[in-house]
Design an enzyme around this catalytic site. Structure first.
Site, PDB file in Angstrom:
ATOM      1  NE  ARG A 275      -2.578  -0.086   3.559  1.00 44.39           N
ATOM      2  CZ  ARG A 275      -3.793  -0.331   3.212  1.00 44.39           C
ATOM      3  NH1 ARG A 275      -4.603   0.111   2.400  1.00 44.39           N
ATOM      4  NH2 ARG A 275      -3.983  -1.831   3.408  1.00 44.39           N
ATOM      5  CB  CYS A 345     -28.525  -4.555  -8.504  1.00 44.14           C
ATOM      6  SG  CYS A 345     -29.265  -3.698  -9.731  1.00 44.14           S
TER       7      CYS A 345
END
Ligand SMILES: *Cc1c(COP(=O)(O)O)cnc(C)c1O
Length: 415
Positions: A275, A345
């Site tokens: 990271r 969705c």
């Protein structure tokens, strides 16, 4: 720091601005800044003052081929978790001795895949060590040790301690030695990784001290890998401070010096940042398509579903957000809580819940900061959405496409 890198859009986006980039390359879009990437690589090479220290970039954070080439140019080596990562690293020009394979729960074929390429592998359980012994007796290996200390921003990314699947515990090290002996394996490396996104150096230092204490068990040892997990401030806009690398350097250097003075062994030391190297050089751009009020909540509906950025729903992670409209960032002194959602969705498809943001409108550009790590890398085709393109702002300020957007043909390709 964030003044120059993020808020003055001209600096981060070079000669472009977020709206121009979306018009040219489409929305959503990952944008990386080369200058920031190089600076973060240089930071990581300086965390220990010791001639035989190397930072080994953990490529699962972001494995874009073009970014990997830059990271290699800066002098980092690389860690791979899978054969697929090895393939990409080879393509980016890393040599076998610059690659360290640190998988878990792999097959014999995957172990052979690395061995055929002369890539050193770290085994992370007695069973995997035994498997290596059976298929490639007499080979050089590393083992991953669980130091019993974990750290991280979320339980899913704490990767040491009793409640994780990783590593060989202290209590099993004697047995590991016996397994190695039985198959003539030479343990030339030990490594650990305690977890991701720590902002205080203490757990890392304690785990490093633990690992150094184990060195004497291993007469063939050549390398000690202290792991990754260096955090970045994800809440820069509210003033979060950086991990103090100077302090970390002072303490790590003291630890390593004390060790070498005591033992006089000439070992190679490594770290495994992921990271830290790539998070801050990347932003995710998206577009607002609809704004609505439902009950107490204002929803800003965007094209940034969790297929594009999974970290918020996986780890509840926070990403700072800025809104760009008509050639500038909106002033965020006057805000209302807004829930920024995507187009998938599922009701959990939320990038930021009740976030103080200025009044949003359709066609505003959403700039999600610090998304260079575990952003594109964790993207998917869920809902048959296309993965976005990636653009790199070169040192001269020019944007170049470094991965094209997927097409509908790509979705049909495997049938
Ligand atoms: C993921 C991982 C890293 C990198 O972690 P970051 O938090 O991104 O620095 C390093 N080592 C190992 C073994 C990993 O699995």
């Amino acid at each position: 720091m964030h003044e120059s890198e993020y808020i003055a859009g001209q600096t981060f986006f070079g000669r472009s601005d977020p709206a121009e980039l979306l018009a040219r390359f489409g929305s959503p879009l990952y944008v990386y800044n080369e200058s920031i990437l190089r600076r973060r690589c240089q930071d990581m090479l300086r965390i220990i003052d010791y001639p035989r220290f190397v930072a080994s970039y953990s490529i699962k954070a972001n494995s874009n081929l073009h970014l990997l080439k830059i990271i290699r140019e800066e002098g980092l080596s690389a860690d791979a978790m899978s054969p697929g990562e090895i393939v990409v690293l080879e393509q980016a020009g890393f040599r076998p001795e610059q690659i360290f394979f640190v998988p878990n729960n792999v097959s014999a074929d995957e172990l052979r895949f690395a061995a055929e390429r002369q890539i050193l592998t770290s085994l992370d359980s007695l069973d995997q060590l035994e498997l290596m012994g059976k298929i490639l007796p007499g080979s050089r290996v590393a083992i991953r040790i669980n130091p019993g200390i974990g750290a991280g921003h979320h339980e899913k990314v704490v990767t040491a301690g009793e409640r994780t699947k990783f590593g060989i515990s202290g209590a099993q090290l004697f047995q590991a030695g016996r397994v190695a002996e039985r198959y003539g394996l030479r343990i030339v490396g030990i490594n650990q990784h305690i977890g991701s996104l720590f902002m205080e150096p203490e757990p890392y230092l304690r785990a490093a001290a633990y690992l150094l204490d184990q060195v004497e068990r291993f007469p063939d040892l050549e390398l000690v890998d202290l792991g990754g997990g260096f955090g970045i401030p994800h809440r820069k806009l509210s003033g979060e401070q950086r991990l103090d690398l100077r302090d970390l350097n002072k303490k790590l250097t003291r630890l390593i010096r004390a060790f070498t003075d005591r033992h006089g062994r000439d070992l190679l030391f490594k770290s495994e940042p992921g990271r830290y190297v790539v998070a801050e050089c990347g932003v995710l751009l998206g577009t607002v398509h609809a704004v609505k009020e439902t009950g107490q909540t204002i929803y800003a509906g965007t094209d940034l579903g969790f297929n594009v950025l999974a970290r918020p729903i996986l780890y509840d992670s926070w990403h700072d957000i800025r809104i760009y409209r008509d050639g500038r960032y909106l002033d965020d002194s006057e805000t209302k809580p807004v829930t920024v959602v995507g187009n998938i969705c599922e009701s959990g498809d939320i990038i930021a819940a009740d976030r103080p943001l200025p009044d949003l409108e359709a066609n505003d550009v959403v700039v999600v900061l610090d998304t260079g790590a575990y952003g594109y890398a964790m993207s998917s085709n869920y809902n048959n959405r296309l993965r976005p393109a990636e653009v790199l702002i070169r040192l001269d300020g020019e944007p170049v496409l470094i991965r094209r957007r997927e097409t509908y043909e790509d979705l049909l390709r495997y049938f």
